[in-house]
Design a protein around this motif. Structure first.
Motif, PDB file in Angstrom:
ATOM      1  N   ASP A  96     -17.286 -67.837 -25.533  1.00 45.28           N
ATOM      2  CA  ASP A  96     -18.029 -66.788 -24.832  1.00 45.28           C
ATOM      3  C   ASP A  96     -17.996 -65.484 -25.626  1.00 45.28           C
ATOM      4  OD1 ASP A  96     -19.373 -65.312 -22.975  1.00 45.28           O
ATOM      5  OD2 ASP A  96     -17.696 -65.120 -21.589  1.00 45.28           O
ATOM      6  N   VAL A  97     -16.802 -65.085 -26.064  1.00 48.69           N
ATOM      7  CA  VAL A  97     -16.654 -63.842 -26.825  1.00 48.69           C
ATOM      8  C   VAL A  97     -17.297 -63.980 -28.201  1.00 48.69           C
ATOM      9  CG1 VAL A  97     -14.997 -62.195 -27.787  1.00 48.69           C
ATOM     10  CG2 VAL A  97     -14.538 -63.286 -25.588  1.00 48.69           C
ATOM     11  N   LEU A  98     -17.116 -65.126 -28.835  1.00 52.48           N
ATOM     12  CA  LEU A  98     -17.704 -65.358 -30.159  1.00 52.48           C
ATOM     13  C   LEU A  98     -19.228 -65.254 -30.088  1.00 52.48           C
ATOM     14  CD1 LEU A  98     -16.559 -68.047 -32.685  1.00 52.48           C
ATOM     15  CD2 LEU A  98     -18.984 -67.644 -32.309  1.00 52.48           C
ATOM     16  N   LEU A  99     -19.819 -65.874 -29.088  1.00 47.83           N
ATOM     17  CA  LEU A  99     -21.271 -65.787 -28.925  1.00 47.83           C
ATOM     18  C   LEU A  99     -21.715 -64.367 -28.573  1.00 47.83           C
ATOM     19  CD1 LEU A  99     -22.083 -69.119 -27.041  1.00 47.83           C
ATOM     20  CD2 LEU A  99     -22.722 -68.490 -29.375  1.00 47.83           C
ATOM     21  N   GLY A 100     -20.819 -63.611 -27.940  1.00 49.94           N
ATOM     22  CA  GLY A 100     -21.124 -62.210 -27.681  1.00 49.94           C
ATOM     23  C   GLY A 100     -21.316 -61.438 -28.971  1.00 49.94           C
ATOM     24  N   GLY A 101     -20.500 -61.759 -29.988  1.00 47.91           N
ATOM     25  CA  GLY A 101     -20.658 -61.136 -31.296  1.00 47.91           C
ATOM     26  C   GLY A 101     -21.966 -61.527 -31.949  1.00 47.91           C
ATOM     27  N   VAL A 102     -22.318 -62.802 -31.829  1.00 45.78           N
ATOM     28  CA  VAL A 102     -23.595 -63.274 -32.376  1.00 45.78           C
ATOM     29  C   VAL A 102     -24.762 -62.590 -31.665  1.00 45.78           C
ATOM     30  CG1 VAL A 102     -25.073 -65.281 -32.752  1.00 45.78           C
ATOM     31  CG2 VAL A 102     -22.596 -65.496 -33.030  1.00 45.78           C
ATOM     32  N   ARG A 103     -24.617 -62.440 -30.360  1.00 50.40           N
ATOM     33  CA  ARG A 103     -25.668 -61.787 -29.572  1.00 50.40           C
ATOM     34  C   ARG A 103     -25.846 -60.330 -29.988  1.00 50.40           C
ATOM     35  NH1 ARG A 103     -25.158 -61.191 -22.977  1.00 50.40           N
ATOM     36  NH2 ARG A 103     -27.115 -60.035 -22.582  1.00 50.40           N
ATOM     37  N   ALA A 104     -24.745 -59.621 -30.143  1.00 51.85           N
ATOM     38  CA  ALA A 104     -24.816 -58.214 -30.543  1.00 51.85           C
ATOM     39  C   ALA A 104     -25.430 -58.073 -31.934  1.00 51.85           C
ATOM     40  CB  ALA A 104     -23.415 -57.598 -30.517  1.00 51.85           C
ATOM     41  N   ALA A 105     -25.007 -58.936 -32.859  1.00 49.64           N
ATOM     42  CA  ALA A 105     -25.543 -58.883 -34.222  1.00 49.64           C
ATOM     43  C   ALA A 105     -27.038 -59.169 -34.239  1.00 49.64           C
ATOM     44  CB  ALA A 105     -24.807 -59.885 -35.112  1.00 49.64           C
ATOM     45  N   THR A 106     -27.458 -60.165 -33.458  1.00 49.98           N
ATOM     46  CA  THR A 106     -28.871 -60.535 -33.419  1.00 49.98           C
ATOM     47  C   THR A 106     -29.727 -59.398 -32.888  1.00 49.98           C
ATOM     48  OG1 THR A 106     -28.286 -62.864 -33.078  1.00 49.98           O
ATOM     49  CG2 THR A 106     -30.533 -62.205 -32.528  1.00 49.98           C
ATOM     50  N   LEU A 107     -29.265 -58.734 -31.831  1.00 49.17           N
ATOM     51  CA  LEU A 107     -30.030 -57.627 -31.255  1.00 49.17           C
ATOM     52  C   LEU A 107     -30.101 -56.442 -32.206  1.00 49.17           C
ATOM     53  CD1 LEU A 107     -28.835 -57.683 -27.531  1.00 49.17           C
ATOM     54  CD2 LEU A 107     -30.965 -58.556 -28.503  1.00 49.17           C
ATOM     55  N   PRO A 166     -20.338 -56.845 -39.312  1.00 48.93           N
ATOM     56  CA  PRO A 166     -19.221 -56.369 -38.472  1.00 48.93           C
ATOM     57  C   PRO A 166     -19.188 -56.975 -37.080  1.00 48.93           C
ATOM     58  CG  PRO A 166     -20.234 -54.536 -39.644  1.00 48.93           C
ATOM     59  CD  PRO A 166     -21.136 -55.709 -39.832  1.00 48.93           C
ATOM     60  N   SER A 167     -20.336 -57.080 -36.415  1.00 48.65           N
ATOM     61  CA  SER A 167     -20.361 -57.640 -35.055  1.00 48.65           C
ATOM     62  C   SER A 167     -19.973 -59.116 -35.053  1.00 48.65           C
ATOM     63  CB  SER A 167     -21.758 -57.469 -34.446  1.00 48.65           C
ATOM     64  OG  SER A 167     -22.054 -56.106 -34.246  1.00 48.65           O
ATOM     65  N   LEU A 168     -20.446 -59.863 -36.041  1.00 48.29           N
ATOM     66  CA  LEU A 168     -20.094 -61.276 -36.138  1.00 48.29           C
ATOM     67  C   LEU A 168     -18.606 -61.448 -36.391  1.00 48.29           C
ATOM     68  CD1 LEU A 168     -23.100 -62.503 -38.309  1.00 48.29           C
ATOM     69  CD2 LEU A 168     -22.659 -63.123 -35.922  1.00 48.29           C
ATOM     70  N   LEU A 169     -18.066 -60.643 -37.275  1.00 48.36           N
ATOM     71  CA  LEU A 169     -16.641 -60.715 -37.600  1.00 48.36           C
ATOM     72  C   LEU A 169     -15.790 -60.374 -36.390  1.00 48.36           C
ATOM     73  CD1 LEU A 169     -14.459 -61.031 -39.862  1.00 48.36           C
ATOM     74  CD2 LEU A 169     -14.660 -58.563 -40.205  1.00 48.36           C
ATOM     75  N   ALA A 170     -16.132 -59.271 -35.721  1.00 48.00           N
ATOM     76  CA  ALA A 170     -15.360 -58.837 -34.559  1.00 48.00           C
ATOM     77  C   ALA A 170     -15.422 -59.877 -33.441  1.00 48.00           C
ATOM     78  CB  ALA A 170     -15.875 -57.492 -34.061  1.00 48.00           C
ATOM     79  N   GLY A 171     -16.603 -60.442 -33.204  1.00 49.79           N
ATOM     80  CA  GLY A 171     -16.733 -61.452 -32.164  1.00 49.79           C
ATOM     81  C   GLY A 171     -15.931 -62.701 -32.459  1.00 49.79           C
ATOM     82  N   ALA A 172     -15.873 -63.089 -33.733  1.00 49.14           N
ATOM     83  CA  ALA A 172     -15.155 -64.305 -34.110  1.00 49.14           C
ATOM     84  C   ALA A 172     -13.652 -64.149 -33.924  1.00 49.14           C
ATOM     85  CB  ALA A 172     -15.481 -64.679 -35.555  1.00 49.14           C
ATOM     86  N   TYR A 173     -13.086 -63.073 -34.468  1.00 49.46           N
ATOM     87  CA  TYR A 173     -11.621 -62.962 -34.351  1.00 49.46           C
ATOM     88  C   TYR A 173     -11.192 -62.586 -32.934  1.00 49.46           C
ATOM     89  CZ  TYR A 173     -11.493 -57.785 -34.924  1.00 49.46           C
ATOM     90  OH  TYR A 173     -11.645 -56.432 -34.778  1.00 49.46           O
ATOM     91  N   ALA A 174     -12.031 -61.811 -32.227  1.00 51.59           N
ATOM     92  CA  ALA A 174     -11.694 -61.478 -30.839  1.00 51.59           C
ATOM     93  C   ALA A 174     -11.778 -62.717 -29.955  1.00 51.59           C
ATOM     94  CB  ALA A 174     -12.633 -60.391 -30.321  1.00 51.59           C
ATOM     95  N   GLY A 175     -12.749 -63.579 -30.223  1.00 48.75           N
ATOM     96  CA  GLY A 175     -12.881 -64.795 -29.445  1.00 48.75           C
ATOM     97  C   GLY A 175     -11.696 -65.723 -29.615  1.00 48.75           C
ATOM     98  N   VAL A 176     -11.265 -65.908 -30.859  1.00 46.46           N
ATOM     99  CA  VAL A 176     -10.111 -66.772 -31.118  1.00 46.46           C
ATOM    100  C   VAL A 176      -8.846 -66.155 -30.537  1.00 46.46           C
ATOM    101  CG1 VAL A 176      -8.661 -67.759 -32.934  1.00 46.46           C
ATOM    102  CG2 VAL A 176     -11.146 -67.840 -33.144  1.00 46.46           C
ATOM    103  N   GLU A 177      -8.697 -64.842 -30.686  1.00 44.61           N
ATOM    104  CA  GLU A 177      -7.524 -64.165 -30.122  1.00 44.61           C
ATOM    105  C   GLU A 177      -7.508 -64.231 -28.596  1.00 44.61           C
ATOM    106  OE1 GLU A 177      -6.259 -60.689 -33.324  1.00 44.61           O
ATOM    107  OE2 GLU A 177      -7.547 -60.173 -31.634  1.00 44.61           O
ATOM    108  N   ALA A 178      -8.689 -64.299 -27.980  1.00 45.65           N
ATOM    109  CA  ALA A 178      -8.774 -64.316 -26.525  1.00 45.65           C
ATOM    110  C   ALA A 178      -8.404 -65.663 -25.919  1.00 45.65           C
ATOM    111  CB  ALA A 178     -10.194 -63.936 -26.089  1.00 45.65           C
ATOM    112  N   ALA A 179      -8.278 -66.694 -26.756  1.00 44.02           N
ATOM    113  CA  ALA A 179      -7.910 -68.014 -26.242  1.00 44.02           C
ATOM    114  C   ALA A 179      -6.552 -67.941 -25.548  1.00 44.02           C
ATOM    115  CB  ALA A 179      -7.875 -69.025 -27.385  1.00 44.02           C
ATOM    116  N   ASP A 180      -6.431 -68.605 -24.429  1.00 49.40           N
ATOM    117  CA  ASP A 180      -5.192 -68.618 -23.646  1.00 49.40           C
ATOM    118  C   ASP A 180      -4.036 -69.127 -24.498  1.00 49.40           C
ATOM    119  OD1 ASP A 180      -3.277 -68.721 -21.677  1.00 49.40           O
ATOM    120  OD2 ASP A 180      -4.079 -70.517 -20.722  1.00 49.40           O
TER     121      ASP A 180
END
Length: 222
Positions: A144-155, A102-116
């Motif tokens: 940045d947001v995508l890696l945030g998802g990876v970071r949350a999942a890893t922790l 879930p964290s990886l998925l959320a970070g990926a789509y939120a990161g792409v959606e956050a692109a200007d």
């Protein structure tokens, strides 16, 4: 305070290092389980999240499914998988993959959606293909947001990977279960301290990677 000192003494005791049950070996096992679970989950979650973020399609269904997976207690899922698959590393690895997804998925789509959107529209206007938009604009801008998802999942996984020792002789969780069973609470606390230190080290590493990704978000690839 005495228990904390006893735990530190247990960690620094040279007899607890080296060999198949040593602290160094357990740390390596713990890291391998963590990275394997995150990597396996990422193979599916990251491309799916990027696709959802880019197209905007299927978001509600996939997010609802990911939320349902997040709601499942990891220990309960591990117990069910252990009963189905038996003793070994397969069951805990699958449970940790489900935890990371879930964290990886959320970070990926939120990161792409956050692109200007202005940058994305400009890139499309100059003739970039959809693949180029994703790889050269949306992912760099949302790194940045995508890696945030990876970071949350890893922790989440590194902390929960202690449960791998529930049905397999793997990782730092072995000290927690062995210490609880034998009432050697210094060993149990030592295992908890080692896991906390490992999680902190990984968090600092992932935070550094996030910071390194931020300068690229200020520029649009030409």
């Amino acid at each position: 305070m005495n228990l904390f000192a006893d735990a530190l003494a247990w960690i620094t005791d040279g007899s607890h290092w080296g060999g198949p049950t040593g602290i160094d070996h357990r740390i390596v096992q713990h890291l391998l389980v963590t990275f394997a679970a995150v990597a396996i989950a990422a193979v599916v979650a990251l491309p799916l999240g990027i696709l959802i973020g880019h197209t905007g399609r299927g978001r509600l269904v996939v997010v609802a499914l990911a939320g349902a997976v997040r709601a499942v207690p990891t220990l309960g899922l591990l117990t069910l998988l252990g009963l189905a698959l038996g003793i070994g590393l397969t069951a805990p690895l699958l449970a940790l993959v489900a935890l990371a997804f879930p964290s990886l998925l959320a970070g990926a789509y939120a990161g792409v959606e956050a692109a200007d959107r202005g940058a994305v529209d400009a890139a499309r206007a100059v003739g970039m293909s959809e693949w180029q938009l994703v790889t050269r604009v949306e992912i760099p801008l949302g790194a940045d947001v995508l890696l945030g998802g990876v970071r949350a999942a890893t922790l989440q996984v590194v902390a929960t990977a202690t449960l791998a020792a529930y049905i397999s002789d793997t990782g730092l969780g072995r000290y927690l279960f062995a210490g609880l069973k034998s009432r050697h609470y210094d060993e149990m606390l030592a295992g908890a301290l080692l896991v906390a230190a490992l999680a902190l080290l990984l968090d600092l590493t992932m935070a550094a990677l996030q910071r390194a990704s931020r300068p690229s978000t200020r520029k649009v690839p030409s």
